[in-house]
Design an enzyme around this catalytic site. Structure first.
Site, PDB file in Angstrom:
ATOM      1  N   ASP A 292      13.747 -18.021  -0.206  1.00 21.73           N
ATOM      2  CA  ASP A 292      13.552 -19.449   0.100  1.00 21.73           C
ATOM      3  C   ASP A 292      12.116 -19.897  -0.179  1.00 21.73           C
ATOM      4  OD1 ASP A 292      16.115 -20.454   1.723  1.00 21.73           O
ATOM      5  OD2 ASP A 292      15.704 -18.372   2.263  1.00 21.73           O
TER       6      ASP A 292
ATOM      7  N   ASP B 155       6.119 -17.288  -0.740  1.00 24.88           N
ATOM      8  CA  ASP B 155       5.508 -18.608  -0.482  1.00 24.88           C
ATOM      9  C   ASP B 155       5.007 -18.788   0.947  1.00 24.88           C
ATOM     10  OD1 ASP B 155       8.223 -18.647   0.545  1.00 24.88           O
ATOM     11  OD2 ASP B 155       7.873 -20.770   0.906  1.00 24.88           O
TER      12      ASP B 155
ATOM     13  N   ASP C  23      10.554 -12.949  -2.581  1.00 22.30           N
ATOM     14  CA  ASP C  23      11.139 -13.682  -1.476  1.00 22.30           C
ATOM     15  C   ASP C  23      12.223 -14.603  -2.056  1.00 22.30           C
ATOM     16  OD1 ASP C  23      11.302 -15.102   1.056  1.00 22.30           O
ATOM     17  OD2 ASP C  23      10.067 -16.658   0.119  1.00 22.30           O
TER      18      ASP C  23
END
Ligand SMILES: [Mg+2]
Length: 234
Positions: A5, A186, A3
């Site tokens: 961000d 996250d 991922d």
């Protein structure tokens, strides 16, 4: 597979503030040039947005959770009919803007294959009210056009049903059957990806907290992800 961000770069107040440092870019370039590594960034952002942020050749850039994938050779693959979807998403974005008009701290983002309503800077009560109004207003449209609501970290997204990071990870795993799949993420939207790699590889949740996850491993933040990538690129 990673991922962007909150995983490669820290989360910022606004998406446009989350820029990669020179250290990250050179590390990704080094990984991309490693023959035994296939590298993919899979994000909720648009693929072209990722391309601007990560000017690294030879990697996969999967935008809108994989609705659109830029391949290492430059080809663009789409999992949905973006032109047909566009007017529907315009209508969804218009509803979102209506629901937050006059309220502070919201950001409506119309993407190529999704609409995101960010509420990171809004108060809790205002956010709940706006999200509720938005869901109610958009639900008929979503039902009619096969869209679904997906909650992420301080963002509610409307996107085509069946487009998720798990499907994207499966697709990439099929393209590279000899690779041991690693996935870093996250957010709640990364859980589909953790489930997809669980059997053959490793899922790494990038968070110091969060009790329930399908990930098998954990790193506390982007700084640790970078350190890990440095080690495997050496
Ligand atoms: Mg993230």
């Amino acid at each position: 597979m990673t991922d962007y961000d909150g995983t490669l770069v820290p989360i910022r107040e606004r998406p446009e503030y989350a820029l990669p440092g020179p250290g990250l870019l050179s590390l990704l370039r080094r990984l991309a040039n490693t023959s035994r590594v296939a590298l993919a960034v899979i994000s909720g952002r648009d693929a072209d947005d990722l391309k601007k942020l990560i000017p690294v050749k030879g990697i996969y850039l999967a935008g809108c959770h994989g609705a659109e994938i830029l391949f290492p050779g430059g080809e663009r693959h789409t999992a949905v009919e973006i032109d047909k979807l566009s007017p529907v998403l315009e209508a969804v974005a218009a509803q979102a803007r209506k629901c937050v008009s006059g309220r502070e701290g919201f950001l409506v983002e119309k993407k190529r294959a999704a609409v995101a309503l960010h509420y990171r800077m809004a108060g809790r009560t205002a956010a709940l009210k706006a999200l509720d109004g938005f869901e109610t207003a958009v639900r008929p449209l979503a039902m009619e056009h096969g869209l679904e609501f997906v909650a992420g970290r301080m963002v509610l997204e409307v996107r085509p049903r069946g487009v998720n990071k798990g499907e994207t990870v499966r697709r990439l795993m099929n393209l590279h059957p000899c690779c041991c799949p690693l996935y870093f993420g996250d957010d709640t939207t990364d859980e589909d990806a953790f489930r997809a790699v669980r059997e053959n590889g490793l899922g790494v949740l990038v968070s110091g907290r969060g009790p329930v996850t399908a990930a098998s491993h954990r790193l506390t933040g982007p700084h640790e992800v970078l350190r890990f990538l440095q080690i495997i690129s050496a």
